[in-house]
Design an enzyme around this catalytic site. Structure first.
Site, PDB file in Angstrom:
ATOM      1  N   ARG A 198       0.657  -0.996  -0.026  1.00 40.19           N
ATOM      2  CA  ARG A 198       0.112   0.100   0.066  1.00 40.19           C
ATOM      3  C   ARG A 198       1.363   1.159  -0.192  1.00 40.19           C
ATOM      4  O   ARG A 198       0.605   2.285   0.421  1.00 40.19           O
ATOM      5  CB  ARG A 198      -1.182  -0.124   1.518  1.00 40.19           C
ATOM      6  CG  ARG A 198      -1.906  -1.243   1.511  1.00 40.19           C
ATOM      7  CD  ARG A 198      -3.552  -1.023   0.227  1.00 40.19           C
ATOM      8  NE  ARG A 198      -4.813  -1.903   0.344  1.00 40.19           N
ATOM      9  CZ  ARG A 198      -4.251  -3.266   0.447  1.00 40.19           C
ATOM     10  NH1 ARG A 198      -3.234  -4.143  -0.659  1.00 40.19           N
ATOM     11  NH2 ARG A 198      -4.925  -4.510   0.464  1.00 40.19           N
ATOM     12  N   SER A 241     -10.650  -0.831   3.867  1.00 37.48           N
ATOM     13  CA  SER A 241      -9.874  -0.919   4.521  1.00 37.48           C
ATOM     14  C   SER A 241      -9.378   0.706   5.543  1.00 37.48           C
ATOM     15  O   SER A 241      -9.426   0.684   4.620  1.00 37.48           O
ATOM     16  CB  SER A 241      -8.348  -2.135   5.013  1.00 37.48           C
ATOM     17  OG  SER A 241      -8.911  -3.332   4.063  1.00 37.48           O
ATOM     18  N   GLU A 250      -4.400   3.379   6.399  1.00 38.60           N
ATOM     19  CA  GLU A 250      -4.624   3.352   5.455  1.00 38.60           C
ATOM     20  C   GLU A 250      -5.078   4.502   4.605  1.00 38.60           C
ATOM     21  O   GLU A 250      -4.475   5.458   3.444  1.00 38.60           O
ATOM     22  CB  GLU A 250      -4.680   1.900   5.141  1.00 38.60           C
ATOM     23  CG  GLU A 250      -4.913   1.728   3.429  1.00 38.60           C
ATOM     24  CD  GLU A 250      -6.023   0.559   2.757  1.00 38.60           C
ATOM     25  OE1 GLU A 250      -5.233  -0.279   3.108  1.00 38.60           O
ATOM     26  OE2 GLU A 250      -6.961   0.935   2.353  1.00 38.60           O
TER      27      GLU A 250
HETATM   28  N1  EPU Z   1      -9.880 -11.206  10.307  1.00 40.17           N
HETATM   29  C1  EPU Z   1     -10.860 -10.774  11.795  1.00 40.17           C
HETATM   30  N2  EPU Z   1     -12.079 -10.343  12.019  1.00 40.17           N
HETATM   31  C2  EPU Z   1     -12.099  -9.557  11.230  1.00 40.17           C
HETATM   32  C3  EPU Z   1     -11.695  -9.030  10.019  1.00 40.17           C
HETATM   33  C4  EPU Z   1     -10.928  -9.966   9.766  1.00 40.17           C
HETATM   34  O1  EPU Z   1     -10.123 -11.212  12.920  1.00 40.17           O
HETATM   35  O2  EPU Z   1     -13.361  -8.583  11.445  1.00 40.17           O
HETATM   36  C5  EPU Z   1      -8.807 -11.828  10.758  1.00 40.17           C
HETATM   37  C6  EPU Z   1      -9.499 -13.337  10.210  1.00 40.17           C
HETATM   38  O3  EPU Z   1      -8.646 -14.462  10.868  1.00 40.17           O
HETATM   39  C7  EPU Z   1      -9.411 -13.186   8.489  1.00 40.17           C
HETATM   40  C8  EPU Z   1      -8.016 -12.765   8.492  1.00 40.17           C
HETATM   41  O4  EPU Z   1      -8.099 -11.094   9.633  1.00 40.17           O
HETATM   42  O5  EPU Z   1      -8.400 -14.315   8.129  1.00 40.17           O
HETATM   43  C9  EPU Z   1      -8.021 -11.521   7.619  1.00 40.17           C
HETATM   44  O6  EPU Z   1      -8.850 -10.648   6.613  1.00 40.17           O
HETATM   45  P1  EPU Z   1      -9.653 -10.633   5.884  1.00 40.17           P
HETATM   46  O7  EPU Z   1      -9.891 -11.883   4.420  1.00 40.17           O
HETATM   47  O8  EPU Z   1     -10.831  -9.981   5.391  1.00 40.17           O
HETATM   48  O9  EPU Z   1      -8.245  -9.438   5.267  1.00 40.17           O
HETATM   49  P2  EPU Z   1      -7.677  -8.374   5.742  1.00 40.17           P
HETATM   50  O10 EPU Z   1      -6.234  -8.319   5.814  1.00 40.17           O
HETATM   51  O11 EPU Z   1      -8.744  -7.495   6.862  1.00 40.17           O
HETATM   52  C10 EPU Z   1      -6.321  -7.352   3.608  1.00 40.17           C
HETATM   53  C11 EPU Z   1      -7.030  -5.991   2.571  1.00 40.17           C
HETATM   54  C12 EPU Z   1      -8.046  -5.905   1.704  1.00 40.17           C
HETATM   55  C13 EPU Z   1      -8.048  -7.295   0.984  1.00 40.17           C
HETATM   56  C14 EPU Z   1      -7.949  -8.991   1.874  1.00 40.17           C
HETATM   57  C15 EPU Z   1      -7.772  -9.286   0.574  1.00 40.17           C
HETATM   58  C16 EPU Z   1      -5.547  -4.560   4.346  1.00 40.17           C
HETATM   59  C17 EPU Z   1      -5.450  -2.957   4.693  1.00 40.17           C
HETATM   60  N3  EPU Z   1      -6.743  -4.187   3.463  1.00 40.17           N
HETATM   61  O12 EPU Z   1      -7.726  -6.964   4.036  1.00 40.17           O
HETATM   62  O13 EPU Z   1      -8.583  -4.489   1.241  1.00 40.17           O
HETATM   63  O14 EPU Z   1      -9.456  -6.803   0.102  1.00 40.17           O
HETATM   64  O15 EPU Z   1      -6.817  -8.227   2.341  1.00 40.17           O
HETATM   65  O16 EPU Z   1      -7.135  -9.350   0.462  1.00 40.17           O
HETATM   66  O17 EPU Z   1      -4.389  -4.825   3.846  1.00 40.17           O
HETATM   67  C18 EPU Z   1      -8.099  -2.243   1.717  1.00 40.17           C
HETATM   68  O18 EPU Z   1      -7.140  -1.807   1.156  1.00 40.17           O
HETATM   69  O19 EPU Z   1      -9.744  -1.443   1.571  1.00 40.17           O
HETATM   70  C19 EPU Z   1      -9.216  -3.541   1.422  1.00 40.17           C
HETATM   71  C20 EPU Z   1     -10.344  -4.178   1.591  1.00 40.17           C
END
Ligand code: EPU
Length: 329
Positions: A157, A229, A325
């Protein structure tokens, strides 16, 4: 005064002193040559990663440069030159319809092509930088310069275009190299699960799987103002992670391969009890704790108050500072 309400997906009701759009490199250069680009100025895309905390007492610029053209092609690869003002998901759809592989995991990300190269957007194991070959720019003096991908300083990012000293460098076109042969990135757990019954994935089925996952987890800005995010996922050293793991054996994590470990901020926030919690007209989204939402009529300061409270909780509980972010203006 110009309302920025239609230009930020958080739905914050603020104004700019001036708002100017341009539809070509020549139009932007002519605007600069006439001396109309005066400070302070702010270049925005679709406003899907912005939080306005007050009126903007200056000039807001927005690119309307359109177009998707082939600049290079062989049997295996095609390079497309895409205008900064093209809606990102229209570009993804164009690729899916024309059999161009590589960008389908980035389906449904809000925003425009110019910002994709500034922010290095990413999802489900793919980042914009994996596909970008060249970024064309015009600076505040009207000079054109193209940066090869290795000159863009891409990281998670992040890019050179996000730094304060490059605020006066505007992206006009982005070149992407896409495959013509089917290669998919399906290693991400949620994507594999979504495609479990699908024997032979195609561009359309992978796009649909990504769209379905995103719709389940992420709020539609038309319903609840948000900027995806709100925080970045923090990266800690391997040592620090081992200490954390002893206290929290179930902490999800992703080994970055260089000794450091990425931890999902959503998990940290949820463990602090914030998921679904409301503070004034702002809330932590009940299906994805990494997303802050505007319940209606929130000011930027209401979102900031919630962000500060969440951040303080995570710092107190885990000793980790999660950084926004979203760009706060
Ligand atoms: N999780 C929780 N609780 C929650 C949300 C997430 O426990 O409420 C944990 C779970 O273990 C889950 C893990 O976090 O398996 C990862 O969650 P998720 O797959 O939703 O991905 P993220 O890390 O929360 C990132 C990006 C997203 C992108 C997704 C999928 C960032 C800041 N965000 O989210 O990007 O869509 O991975 O690759 O890196 C964005 O940048 O706006 C965005 C939506």
């Amino acid at each position: 005064m110009y309302s920025l309400l239609p230009h930020n997906t958080f739905g914050i009701d603020v104004n700019a002193a001036r708002f100017v759009e341009y539809a070509s490199i020549d139009a932007l250069k002519a605007f600069i040559a006439r001396g109309e680009l005066t400070a302070p100025y702010l270049h925005i895309g679709a406003g899907s990663n912005l939080l306005f905390t007050k009126d903007y007492e200056g000039l807001v610029l927005h690119s309307r440069i359109e177009g998707i053209e082939v600049v290079e092609e062989d049997e295996r690869w095609v390079t497309l030159r895409v205008g900064a003002g093209v809606v990102w998901d229209d570009f993804v759809l164009h690729c899916v319809r024309h059999g161009r592989y590589g960008v389908e995991n980035l389906s449904l990300i809000p925003g425009e092509v110019g910002a994709s190269a500034v922010q290095n957007i990413g999802a489900y194991g793919v980042e914009a930088k994996d596909l970008i070959t060249l970024v064309e720019t015009v600076d505040v003096w009207g000079e054109e310069r193209a940066y090869r991908v290795d000159e863009c300083q891409y990281r998670y990012r992040d890019s050179r275009f996000k730094r304060a000293e490059n605020k006066g460098v505007f992206v006009t076109y982005v070149h992407f190299r896409l495959g013509k042969l089917p290669v998919f990135h399906l290693e991400y757990g949620a994507v594999r699960q979504q495609l479990a019954d699908c024997h032979e994935p195609t561009l359309s089925t992978v796009r649909q799987a990504i769209v379905d996952i995103r719709r389940q987890k992420l709020p539609d800005p038309a319903e609840w103002g948000n900027a995806g995010s709100f925080f970045m996922n923090p990266v800690v050293s391997g040592e620090r992670f081992e200490t954390l793991r002893q206290a929290y054996p179930d902490m999800p994590h992703y080994d970055l391969g260089d000794g450091s470990v990425k931890i999902p901020a959503g998990w940290l926030i949820e463990r602090c009890g914030w998921k679904g919690r409301v503070l004034g007209p702002a809330a932590v989204y009940h299906r994805q704790a990494l997303v802050l939402i505007n319940l209606g009529g929130a000011k930027g300061s209401d979102i900031v108050a919630l962000s500060d409270a969440v951040r303080a909780s995570v710092r107190d509980a885990f000793g980790i500072d999660i950084r926004p972010e979203v760009n706060m203006i």
